[in-house]
Scaffold this active site. Structure first.
Site, PDB file in Angstrom:
ATOM      1  N   HIS A   1       3.934  32.157  79.017  1.00  0.00           N
ATOM      2  CA  HIS A   1       5.257  32.668  78.641  1.00  0.00           C
ATOM      3  C   HIS A   1       6.090  31.510  78.076  1.00  0.00           C
ATOM      4  O   HIS A   1       6.645  31.620  76.999  1.00  0.00           O
ATOM      5  CB  HIS A   1       5.928  33.271  79.871  1.00  0.00           C
TER       6      HIS A   1
ATOM      7  N   CYS B   1      11.047  40.934  78.170  1.00  0.00           N
ATOM      8  CA  CYS B   1       9.959  40.144  77.579  1.00  0.00           C
ATOM      9  C   CYS B   1       8.579  40.708  77.899  1.00  0.00           C
ATOM     10  O   CYS B   1       7.611  40.411  77.208  1.00  0.00           O
ATOM     11  CB  CYS B   1      10.006  38.705  78.075  1.00  0.00           C
TER      12      CYS B   1
ATOM     13  N   HIS C   1      11.322  32.945  70.795  1.00  0.00           N
ATOM     14  CA  HIS C   1      11.053  34.008  71.762  1.00  0.00           C
ATOM     15  C   HIS C   1      11.331  35.366  71.126  1.00  0.00           C
ATOM     16  O   HIS C   1      12.479  35.730  70.896  1.00  0.00           O
ATOM     17  CB  HIS C   1      11.940  33.796  72.992  1.00  0.00           C
TER      18      HIS C   1
END
Length: 442
Positions: free
Chosen positions: A347, A207, A383
């Protein structure tokens, strides 16, 4: 596994800090007394002069941000493969994607979506920076580099190649199996298409990939290796193998009957993240070079940092030291004080431990959070894995430019520990002094 702070494997913690600045780069609030002296050398100051993306809401940045401001969910049922027998059947899947005008038909048919998204986002970013092909032909291409990363690379090409080998033998594998699977192919193809001959490689840190790429690209400019870097992340993770793998990791939400409300950062009933995909790419440039060519300066990159949690593949460190130390180092690199930051694009993936670990680390660094607003883009688009930091950097810049923060949707009962304003469910007007995009990886 490639996911967020609670379910990851990159062993990196990344903060990416940007701000709008003075004169033609709009003025920001005076730094607090405790702030160190900010960089003044125009050769070492790094500005953003172009942005490009591919997202679940298309490739037009204004439309993308307007959809975010509306709080319109981009999550839908998967139809890019047969997911009927999967325990998770929804994602932030990109539909009706067109590469027309950016990739020729022959190449388009061969490419994995990961690289198609990269080429379109990258070329749109260059166009946005007034660096189209005709302009590039007049410039020193040895001074322009590309650094676009991916968490997983060309996963569909890889999966198809393995299937062909197992069912029909290795002689039936595509000759593009290796080149279109490896993670550096986005940077390579974008350079080949545009003739850019500066620093060129990729970073793959789950990520944190895109933010890691921004930081490395900025350092190339600061060191004098390049005048311009095209940097970001790309991912096409809505595939049978990827979704199946994340299900095996037990990382995903299972709200098949209520999928638009599945991603719910900081909500007490969150049950995992939602897979997304896309690409987010910035044109980063030294201030000196941007001013010389009369570029439109959108924002300024101030700094970032990398640390390691050194704890566990999937569980966040209980004391949050990895995240908090990264934010502190990022602030030092940016030469700003914590008091100057008043917006955080978090996040915030909607995982049980990850969301709280991130918030606790933020509260450790920012002792007074009363002026800070924090939102979670993934509540709307899912995501994007290696692309997430790139897409969310663009959302952060748009927040700075427009003075409007998109909501964190699907918030019904906030965790009591979350005492920061998360912009729940409805957009808010907010003049951003310094914005920060945080990407925790354990």
């Amino acid at each position: 596994m490639f996911c967020d702070f609670i379910a990851n494997d990159s062993n990196l913690l990344r903060c990416f800090i940007i701000a709008v600045k003075c004169g033609r780069i709009r003025a920001m609030a005076s730094p607090a007394v405790s702030a160190p002296k900010r960089e003044t050398d125009p050769k070492k100051r790094v500005v953003i002069t172009g942005m490009g993306l591919v997202s679940v809401f298309g490739s037009d940045i204004d439309n993308f941000y307007n959809k975010l401001l509306e709080g319109q969910s981009g999550i839908s049922l998967i139809d890019s493969f047969d997911a009927s027998n999967y325990s998770v059947r929804f994602a932030g899947q990109i539909r009706d994607f067109s590469s027309e005008g950016y990739i020729d038909g022959k190449n388009d048919r061969r490419l994995d979506n990961c690289w198609r998204y990269c080429l379109v986002a990258g070329k749109r970013a260059l166009d946005d920076a007034n660096l189209g092909q005709q302009v590039l032909e007049t410039m020193d291409k040895m001074r322009i580099g590309v650094l676009v990363g991916s968490g997983m690379g060309g996963l569909k090409v890889f999966s198809d190649g393995v299937e062909a080998m197992l069912q029909r033998g290795y002689k039936k594998m595509s000759p593009f199996f290796i080149p279109y699977s490896i993670t550096n192919m986005g940077s390579a193809l974008l350079a080949i298409e545009t003739g850019l001959m500066g620093p060129n490689y990729s970073i793959s840190t789950a990520c944190a990939t895109a933010n890691h790429s921004f930081c490395a690209a900025a350092n190339h400019i600061r060191r004098g290796d390049a005048d311009i870097m095209v940097a970001g992340g790309t991912e096409a993770g809505v595939t049978a193998a990827a979704v199946g793998g994340f299900i095996a990791c037990r990382a995903l939400s299972h709200r098949n009957d209520d999928y638009e409300k599945a991603s719910r950062p900081w909500d007490t009933s969150r049950d995992g993240f939602v897979v997304g995909e896309g690409s987010g790419i910035l044109v980063m440039e030294s201030l000196e070079h941007a001013l010389k060519r009369g570029a439109n300066i959108i924002a300024e990159y101030l700094g970032g940092a990398v640390t390691c949690d050194a704890h566990h593949m999937t569980d966040p460190r209980p004391d949050g030291l990895g995240v908090s130390s990264c934010i502190t180092k990022g602030l030092l690199d940016a030469r700003i004080s914590p008091e100057e930051v008043n917006y955080i694009n978090a996040h915030a993936t909607s995982t049980l431990a990850g969301d709280l670990a991130e918030v606790n680390a933020i509260k450790k660094v920012f002792k007074d959070t009363s002026e800070i607003k924090m939102n979670g883009t993934k509540s709307i688009i899912g995501h994007g894995l290696g692309a997430a930091g790139g897409i969310e950097a663009i959302a952060t810049i748009k927040a700075i430019k427009t003075g409007w923060l998109h909501p964190t949707i699907n918030q019904y009962e906030l965790e009591p520990q979350v005492t920061i304003d998360t912009v729940p469910n409805v957009k808010k007007q907010h003049e951003v002094n310094v914005g920060m995009s945080v990407y925790p990886e354990s």
